[in-house]
Design an enzyme around this catalytic site. Structure first.
Site, PDB file in Angstrom:
ATOM      1  N   CYS A   1      -0.260  -5.391   6.630  1.00  0.00           N
ATOM      2  CA  CYS A   1       0.497  -6.172   5.650  1.00  0.00           C
ATOM      3  C   CYS A   1       1.994  -5.808   5.689  1.00  0.00           C
ATOM      4  O   CYS A   1       2.683  -6.156   6.636  1.00  0.00           O
ATOM      5  CB  CYS A   1      -0.091  -6.011   4.264  1.00  0.00           C
ATOM      6  SG  CYS A   1       0.392  -7.336   3.123  1.00  0.00           S
TER       7      CYS A   1
ATOM      8  N   HIS B   1      -6.329  -6.528   4.224  1.00  0.00           N
ATOM      9  CA  HIS B   1      -6.638  -5.343   3.423  1.00  0.00           C
ATOM     10  C   HIS B   1      -8.156  -5.133   3.457  1.00  0.00           C
ATOM     11  O   HIS B   1      -8.920  -6.078   3.296  1.00  0.00           O
ATOM     12  CB  HIS B   1      -6.171  -5.520   1.982  1.00  0.00           C
ATOM     13  CG  HIS B   1      -4.687  -5.586   1.843  1.00  0.00           C
ATOM     14  ND1 HIS B   1      -3.868  -4.510   2.103  1.00  0.00           N
ATOM     15  CD2 HIS B   1      -3.870  -6.619   1.485  1.00  0.00           C
ATOM     16  CE1 HIS B   1      -2.610  -4.857   1.898  1.00  0.00           C
ATOM     17  NE2 HIS B   1      -2.581  -6.128   1.529  1.00  0.00           N
TER      18      HIS B   1
END
Length: 447
Positions: free
Chosen positions: A291, A389
């Site tokens: 991310c 994630h």
């Protein structure tokens, strides 16, 4: 207030700790379990997530002005949950004795007063001064708020309970309220953190832990629970590298997520990580960016809407040939797919990001079941990046990624199974050490 978050089935965002509590209760997550989530972006400002979706960034004073609207969302969510469940356990945020925040409070005694619910005060004896904490808290409350507190639970006690009994008797006499239980300190308990990095290692280092993995403890680190499978893995020697700490040699480096990518990128550079990563790769080390870490590894980060800072363009670490642009809409998606490695394996997780990255011709890291692709693998096969994630959560994905990194023949390690084991351990402890004869009437249980 937390930077660790999860995505609900309907595409909303809630705190990771609230998602864990839903898992413990064996019910689906819902945005109504965390109607207001504050994700700090600075010491005085935060992104405000209202019933799962961002309404923008507010500084502390502006948020207090916004509180009446936030309160409506909180009470609406409470009513929705009340229609679905027999009992609701409401977790306060911070301390009920924060007198400076009492006016307009929607997270502690203000909420309890508004919905007329009983309160149990839980105090951490491991910090010291537990009796002063409890009596001092009561002294800071109004009479109606003190009457609302039905008893106390003392948490994280070490030692012989007989040595504490005199203090418990004094507390009950002094306050006129019962002690509902004393919970022992559970060594090695590792559950998804609400925000802070645990100071206690999740496992004791053994002779098996020979594979060195490090990650920078970014000032605005988010979703650091992504790394829990590595921290808990018996074959991995994991280390968070803190501010001004020497960066040790490693086999694998993880750049985690960040709520303030530009700030944390500049922090990385100031700490010597740019030079370290170049040397790490030169000596065939492996690198994974997740991310925000993915975004930092590119050539540029573009922020034309000034969503994170006044800088419209920031130069990245330039270790991957792509750039990222922040958009107004946040991506909130639960994902399932397959890792695109020599040993393909299933991967599960979720995306939470406002940056959109054009990976161009690069080999994708993941093929999603929807037909979309995610992330990239560098041409020299030393860097892997992903917006996912939970990248390491599936045991097969963890094994494949570690094999790609250079650690072969590892044990089959399932973080989900460990999470369930730890939740059961905690539940068994509560069952054994709480006084249910006193507690059940407070909970409305009459059997």
């Amino acid at each position: 207030m937390a930077l660790n978050s999860a995505v609900t089935p309907d595409g909303g965002e809630i705190g990771r700790a609230q998602a864990l509590q839903a898992q413990a209760a064996k019910i689906p997550t819902s945005v109504h379990m965390n109607p207001v989530l504050l994700k700090p972006s600075s010491d005085t400002g935060a992104q405000v997530i209202l019933q799962g979706h961002s309404i923008g960034n507010l500084n502390a004073m502006d948020y207090h002005t916004y509180k009446p609207k936030a309160a409506k969302a909180v009470f609406d969510s409470f009513q929705i949950l009340s229609q679905q469940y027999q009992s609701i356990l409401v977790e306060g945020a911070g301390s009920p004795a924060e007198v400076n925040l009492r006016q307009g409070d929607i997270a502690n005694m203000g909420f309890a007063e508004a919905v007329d619910c009983p309160v149990i005060l839980i105090a951490d004896i491991d910090k010291g001064g537990v009796f002063a904490h409890i009596v001092g808290t009561l002294a800071c409350l109004s009479e109606s708020e003190r009457n609302r507190i039905k008893g106390f639970v003392i948490n994280r006690f070490r030692g012989d309970i007989a040595l504490l009994q005199g203090g418990l008797d004094w507390l009950e006499t002094e306050t006129g309220k019962p002690v509902l239980g004393v919970l022992p300190y559970l060594h090695g308990l590792h559950l998804d953190a609400e925000d802070a990095i645990a100071s206690e290692n999740a496992k004791s280092k053994t002779s098996q832990a020979t594979f060195k993995v490090i990650a920078p403890l970014l000032p605005h680190i988010s979703n650091h629970t992504d790394l829990d499978p590595l921290i808990c893995h018996p074959h991995i020697d994991f280390q968070w590298v803190k501010h001004l700490e020497p960066i040790p040699p490693s086999d694998l480096v993880i750049l985690p997520g960040s709520k303030s990518v530009g700030f944390d990128l500049n922090w990385l550079k100031s700490q010597g990580w740019e030079t370290y990563l170049q040397k790490h790769l030169r000596y065939n080390g492996k690198l994974i960016g997740i991310c925000g870490g993915l975004q930092m590894l590119g050539q540029h980060i573009l922020d034309p809407l000034k969503m994170e800072s006044e800088d419209c363009q920031i130069t990245g670490l330039n270790l991957m040939p792509y750039s990222t642009e922040f958009k107004a809409d946040k991506q909130l998606i639960q994902r399932t797919g397959t890792l695109n490695l020599s040993n393909p394996s299933p991967v599960v997780g979720y995306e939470i990001h406002q940056g959109i990255t054009d990976f161009k011709h690069l080999t994708p890291a993941i093929h999603w079941t929807t037909g979309e692709q995610d992330g990239a693998i560098s041409e020299d096969n030393q860097i892997l990046v992903s917006y996912c994630h939970g990248l390491f959560d599936h045991p097969n994905a963890l094994k494949s990624l570690l094999a790609w990194s250079g650690l072969n023949q590892t044990v089959y390690f399932d973080i989900e199974q460990q999470r369930e084991t730890q939740l059961n351990r905690l539940a068994d402890t509560l069952e054994a050490h709480l006084d249910w004869q006193k507690l059940n009437p407070i909970l409305g249980i009459t059997e």
